[in-house]
Design an enzyme around this catalytic site. Structure first.
Site, PDB file in Angstrom:
ATOM      1  CB  VAL B  27     -28.758  -8.232  49.390  1.00  0.00           C
ATOM      2  CG1 VAL B  27     -28.736  -7.464  50.565  1.00  0.00           C
ATOM      3  CG2 VAL B  27     -28.769  -7.303  48.173  1.00  0.00           C
ATOM      4  CE  LYS B 115     -36.842   0.166  43.804  1.00  0.00           C
ATOM      5  NZ  LYS B 115     -35.645   0.085  42.840  1.00  0.00           N
ATOM      6  CD  GLU B 139     -30.684   4.649  55.863  1.00  0.00           C
ATOM      7  OE1 GLU B 139     -30.681   5.005  54.846  1.00  0.00           O
ATOM      8  OE2 GLU B 139     -30.557   4.964  56.928  1.00  0.00           O
ATOM      9  CB  VAL B 142     -34.280   5.033  49.870  1.00  0.00           C
ATOM     10  CG1 VAL B 142     -33.968   6.277  49.097  1.00  0.00           C
ATOM     11  CG2 VAL B 142     -35.629   4.921  50.188  1.00  0.00           C
ATOM     12  N   GLY B 196     -22.920  -2.517  33.027  1.00  0.00           N
ATOM     13  CA  GLY B 196     -23.772  -3.215  34.066  1.00  0.00           C
ATOM     14  C   GLY B 196     -24.451  -2.314  34.687  1.00  0.00           C
ATOM     15  CG  ASP B 210     -35.197   2.649  40.658  1.00  0.00           C
ATOM     16  OD1 ASP B 210     -35.163   1.547  41.205  1.00  0.00           O
ATOM     17  OD2 ASP B 210     -34.322   3.814  40.813  1.00  0.00           O
ATOM     18  CE  LYS B 214     -33.818   3.510  44.212  1.00  0.00           C
ATOM     19  NZ  LYS B 214     -32.753   3.718  43.093  1.00  0.00           N
ATOM     20  N   GLY B 311     -25.692  -1.311  44.488  1.00  0.00           N
ATOM     21  CA  GLY B 311     -24.647  -2.472  44.848  1.00  0.00           C
ATOM     22  C   GLY B 311     -24.822  -3.523  45.935  1.00  0.00           C
TER      23      GLY B 311
END
Lengths: 443, 443
Positions: B27, B115, B139, B142, B196, B210, B214, B311
């Site tokens: 990222v 998160k 942002e 989540v 994946g 998870d 969120k 992603g």
């Protein structure tokens, strides 16, 4: 200018923000009410108190108890140095357009809910706002409370949005979903009128022109170039037959009035027309008078926003959000630049490519399908799916092609229409099924 | 403080915004790349040039060509007066949490994609940001690039959002949509791992934890009160059987792992669990690894946002949008206040009300259905739909009830389990079908 400081003081006292309204009808009075009723939430979130200090109406004597102070004199708002921001909720091109222009030139930020105004005079207004260094916000001009303008301009700055697909007219979507349930077009439209979803004169909606104005705004913002309603190729529900809706269902698709804005190799295409949408596409599940907009871009793949696309309170809530955003984003220049900063050529009509649905009535004789398929093949168009319905001596072919340029399809249809065996002119609608990215998942 | 001026000068020179990154993995390096590759777009939209001046890594000697200047010393970032804003993209609670806290206390705005950090320590971080008068944006924490936090905090300030429904875990959604197509749970999970979409150890995803993190963040922001993952009642895919998925299909529904946050009479309930979703509900069309969040509120009715929920590039694009927003909304105090400003009690578990899907295996004898129906009726629960499947001497009843409080259903199920005719313990899942507003249209 060197380093900027992003630290600021938390204000102890509330900042007072005097707001003026142009118009005090359904939306205007709802804006006034929301600002008063939700003052505590707004103050908590922003540290600002927004209050309506004046509203422009045609006849200020008609004021009722509880109304904001009314005036019939626009100059009283334009020239009042106390007024910090103005919301235009009167509608129409004239005099609203010149009022907004004068306000921007006078250095007042403006929020507008006026679809026609932004669609027709957006470029001029954006330039005036940029020249004065004030904001023009217009979330409520497209799909009411669905925050698509905010998302496009603020969340997707780096996403190179290259395609916008939208169901942006609730009336036609209501009619089409009723037809899906078996109603005729006339029955569905009458029901829409009875429920108040359609005007007594529904032309603006069913012709696609209302959607075209919204798509012009979305394309302008997404691609940064001027697109007016006249640039939008537009077709309404005129050619949609119940048999198209039935054939779509047989092929697990639905008919929707879809606006599509595409940026391909630096060329822009914007159009509104009925399309067959694959059931698994997010736009297929948009039912009744709801709207949805799908944004496709490099870094985000696709994001879809869905919600009620009209309504007085929904529109007012978008106006209030814009007022708050004007207050919240002033000072460091975010969004002060012209939203409409480049000229882009139009993609030639014939080069717009998609799969197509073709309906054609032919004589029910052996070999006719082959004749039709040959005419398509001659233009390099192959058939993906076929449904054939017999009736008396004729057969109706419902064909879905693989992707093809519109110009080649048009040429093929002209040849099919010229066949001796063709009983009724062929009719074509684009097919939307490009859901590929969703199925590939996210890693 | 009196009148505020909302006019500002258009800057001729670009404002330089030095950015630091905590972390330079997938990222972080994508953020760096986006800021460089999209610099022209960012400058045009905002008048600011954001550039990475330093990135914190564990080993600064591992720098490759083209990397941002790396450091292994956090203090170099915290104490550098030039650094205007910091993006935390290292993940984990420790040391990321204390780093963010120190930065906020030092007066630096922070953008985070973390998160777990926001879910676990959000309240503390928000308070620190508010005390320092700097922004904390999250942002990317989540649903990656789906701008749900922005929409909640900026577009829906006056909308009294009282319900958030979300499909916020792509792995489980992929598994469930594969099961819909006939795969077993194990096959679907293996396929997710092969593609994946699922980790080698999928526990965090399939357990619902998870999604719970969120939903804790979304509930905190939507309702302004502290909700941590521990406050979220959580159930994963453990109890979902292929026969549930098949029964759902028979009743025109789909099984989805749904997060639901509800504010009712000042009481909060947040939960994650498998639910049967009506096919016509917007969440039902969310397929594969996609995410969607539906926000229901007074002024907007309902707005649904759908897109890829994970992603690297999508996450980076959300981080960049937040960096731009920090730059764009500083100066006049928008969002400077604590996002988590009130304490709200939890709604007692048994009072959470919805329609339910109940599966129970009973002896296939006349009168058994009546026995089951009587136990439900004794708790005031009526049956809306029923599908019965016979197998050898047993029958499986698939029942959808009308709306009922969870506590009453639990009591009824205990009595049904105690019946001599019951062969296998009854299993219940909530049903989501409240699409009413969409069908009413928009006026």
């Amino acid at each position: 200018m060197g380093v900027c400081g992003l630290r600021y003081r938390r204000s102890v006292a509330l900042v007072d923000v005097p707001v003026a309204l142009l118009g005090y009808g359904t939306v205007g009075s709802a804006v006034d009410r929301l600002l008063r009723e939700q003052a505590a939430d707004i103050e908590r979130a922003t540290g600002h108190r927004l209050r309506v200090v004046r509203a422009l109406v045609r006849d200020a004597k008609g004021a009722r108890h509880g109304d904001a102070p009314l005036t019939a004199d626009f100059a009283e708002i334009r020239d009042d140095p106390e007024v910090a921001v103005v919301a235009e909720v009167m509608g129409g091109l004239d005099p609203a357009g010149n009022y907004v222009l004068e306000l921007l030139r006078a250095g007042k930020p403006v929020v507008t809910a006026n679809k026609q105004l932004v669609a027709r005079r957006g470029a001029e207004l954006f330039a005036a706002a940029a020249a004065s260094g004030v904001q023009l916000r217009f979330e409520a001009s497209v799909c009411a409370a669905i925050p698509v303008i905010k998302v496009l301009r603020e969340a997707l700055v780096v996403s190179n949005v290259h395609r916008v697909l939208g169901i942006v007219n609730g009336t036609t979507n209501f009619v089409l979903t009723e037809m899906e349930r078996g109603a005729s077009y006339d029955e569905a439209l009458a029901e829409a009128q009875r429920l108040g979803f359609a005007e007594a004169d529904p032309t603006e909606d069913v012709s696609g022109r209302d959607a075209a104005a919204k798509m012009a705004i979305l394309a302008t913002v997404a691609f940064g170039c001027r697109v007016t309603p006249d640039d939008v190729a537009c077709e309404g529900l005129e050619r949609v037959q119940p048999e198209d809706v039935a054939a779509a269902r047989e092929m697990d698709m639905v008919v929707r009035l879809v606006g599509a804005a595409t940026l391909t190799d630096g060329q822009v295409d914007v159009r509104v027309r009925p399309a067959l949408v694959d059931r698994r596409h997010p736009l297929a599940s948009v039912e009744g008078a709801f709207n949805a907009v799908m944004l496709q871009g490099d870094a985000i793949r696709e994001i879809t926003l869905e919600g009620p696309g009209a309504g007085g309170l929904e529109t007012a809530s978008a106006v209030v959000a814009d007022l708050i955003a004007v207050v919240g984003t002033t000072g460091t220049g975010f969004l002060q630049n012209d939203a409409c900063w480049r000229e882009l050529p139009r993609l030639p009509e014939g080069e717009v490519s998609s799969p197509f649905y073709v309906r054609v009535q032919v004589a029910d004789r052996p070999g006719v399908l082959a004749l039709v398929a040959l005419r398509l093949a001659a233009q390099g168009i192959s058939i993906a799916r076929l449904v054939q319905h017999q009736a008396e001596r004729n057969a109706t072919l419902h064909i879905v092609t693989h992707e093809a340029p519109a110009g080649r399809l048009r040429d093929a249809l002209a040849e099919i229409d010229a066949l001796q065996e063709t009983r009724e002119q062929a009719s074509a609608l684009p097919v939307i099924s490009d859901r590929g990215v969703a199925e590939l998942g996210w890693r």
